[in-house]
Design an enzyme around this catalytic site. Structure first.
Site, mmCIF file in Angstrom:
data_model
loop_
_atom_site.group_PDB
_atom_site.id
_atom_site.type_symbol
_atom_site.label_atom_id
_atom_site.label_comp_id
_atom_site.label_asym_id
_atom_site.label_seq_id
_atom_site.Cartn_x
_atom_site.Cartn_y
_atom_site.Cartn_z
ATOM 1 N N ASP A 75 -11.130 -7.348 -2.572
ATOM 2 C CA ASP A 75 -11.893 -8.720 -2.528
ATOM 3 C C ASP A 75 -13.575 -8.259 -2.032
ATOM 4 O OD1 ASP A 75 -10.210 -8.386 0.408
ATOM 5 O OD2 ASP A 75 -12.317 -8.962 0.868
ATOM 6 N N GLY B 251 -12.204 -4.830 1.772
ATOM 7 C CA GLY B 251 -13.197 -5.877 1.353
ATOM 8 C C GLY B 251 -14.620 -5.092 1.028
ATOM 9 N N VAL C 181 -12.650 -9.858 7.291
ATOM 10 C CA VAL C 181 -14.047 -10.467 6.782
ATOM 11 C C VAL C 181 -13.997 -11.370 5.664
ATOM 12 C CG1 VAL C 181 -16.494 -9.834 6.426
ATOM 13 C CG2 VAL C 181 -15.212 -8.499 8.083
ATOM 14 N N MET D 55 -9.258 -3.076 8.582
ATOM 15 C CA MET D 55 -8.983 -3.161 9.687
ATOM 16 C C MET D 55 -8.051 -2.022 10.440
ATOM 17 S SD MET D 55 -7.603 -7.164 9.015
ATOM 18 C CE MET D 55 -7.377 -7.390 10.697
ATOM 19 N N GLU D 56 -8.335 -0.666 9.660
ATOM 20 C CA GLU D 56 -7.417 0.382 10.189
ATOM 21 C C GLU D 56 -8.190 1.679 10.338
ATOM 22 O OE1 GLU D 56 -5.958 -1.316 7.683
ATOM 23 O OE2 GLU D 56 -4.870 -2.714 8.678
ATOM 24 N N GLU E 218 0.853 -1.208 -0.027
ATOM 25 C CA GLU E 218 -0.094 0.002 -0.047
ATOM 26 C C GLU E 218 1.083 1.286 0.022
ATOM 27 O OE1 GLU E 218 -3.928 -1.808 2.232
ATOM 28 O OE2 GLU E 218 -2.179 -1.199 3.600
#
Ligand code: SAH
Length: 232
Positions: free
Chosen positions: A200, A80, A156, A176-177, A15
């Site tokens: 995804d 996601g 997830v 997640m952040e 990233e």
């Protein structure tokens, strides 16, 4: 728009590697186990770092950047998709970020609500959102959404969880952040925006798609950051 020092965070090496490649790095700083790169990008002063995965890493990275004097923070990375209309590679720009794993429901608080705190869904900065939107319009022909981003310390990968996060919490994508970064920015009065490209669909195939599409999605997210900073 005048931001004098721009902070940029990614969670994983993919990233931030394009940003690293295109930045004229003048200084490297090690703090709290994170390496920060200070330099010039489009003639602007920037500092960026790879936070690592998850909310605690993101929170610490964000606070260190703020202590180094950045006056806005951009997150670049992958997520996601929750909105069924999103395809892999599409962009999501945060209007706000909420922790979907903050759960004090047994005590009567709604899911996602941080007890005894006025705000749990942290608004992104309207000027940064607009810059991201203009960039997405131009670069990706409108293949983007603005919306609430849901963060939690979990990858997830199930259709049931996607349905729940989309329908019950109104999330556009999950990662997640973002909400940790957003909360730390709010605590310090620093404007932020999270820009995520879909790696995804957070369903049963997420672990398969993830690695395959992370590089492509990271490239999309980087291109938006590049365009935003060139117009700041
Ligand atoms: N790269 C590591 C782990 C990545 S964890 C590995 O493969 O071993 C997933 C990262 O991508 C997190 O930083 C998160 O923000 C984001 N992400 C992408 N898709 C996600 C999903 N379906 N659920 C949660 N986070 C997701």
């Amino acid at each position: 728009m005048t931001f004098s020092k721009i902070g940029i965070v990614g969670a994983m090496v993919e990233e931030i590697e394009l940003l690293h490649k295109h930045t004229d790095v003048t200084n490297t700083i090690h703090k709290a186990g994170i390496t920060f790169y200070e330099g010039r990008f489009h003639d602007k002063d920037i500092i960026f770092g790879k936070s690592g995965v998850g909310k605690v890493n993101a929170a610490v990275c964000t606070q260190v950047l703020i202590d180094m004097g950045v006056d806005c923070i951009l997150f670049t990375g992958v997520a996601g998709a929750l909105d069924p209309e999103l395809e892999i590679g599409d962009i999501v720009i945060s209007t706000s970020c909420l922790q979907h794993d903050m759960d004090v429901t047994p005590l009567g608080f709604a899911r996602g609500v941080i007890p005894f705190q006025e705000v749990s869904d942290f608004n992104a900065d309207p000027r940064l959102i607009e810059l991201a939107e203009q960039a997405s319009e131009r670069l990706f022909n409108g293949r983007y959404r603005k919306g609430k981003i849901l963060s939690g310390d979990q990858f997830v990968a199930s259709r049931e969880t996607v349905k729940e996060l989309y329908e019950d919490l109104g999330g556009t994508c999950t990662e997640m952040e973002g909400a940790a970064l957003a909360q730390v920015c709010a605590m310090n009065g620093i404007p932020y925006v999270v820009i995520r490209s879909m790696s995804d669909k957070a369903d049963g195939s997420a672990h398969v798609n993830f690695e395959e599409f992370t590089v492509k999605a990271s490239d999309h997210s980087y291109r938006i950051i590049d365009d935003i900073i060139s117009r700041m």
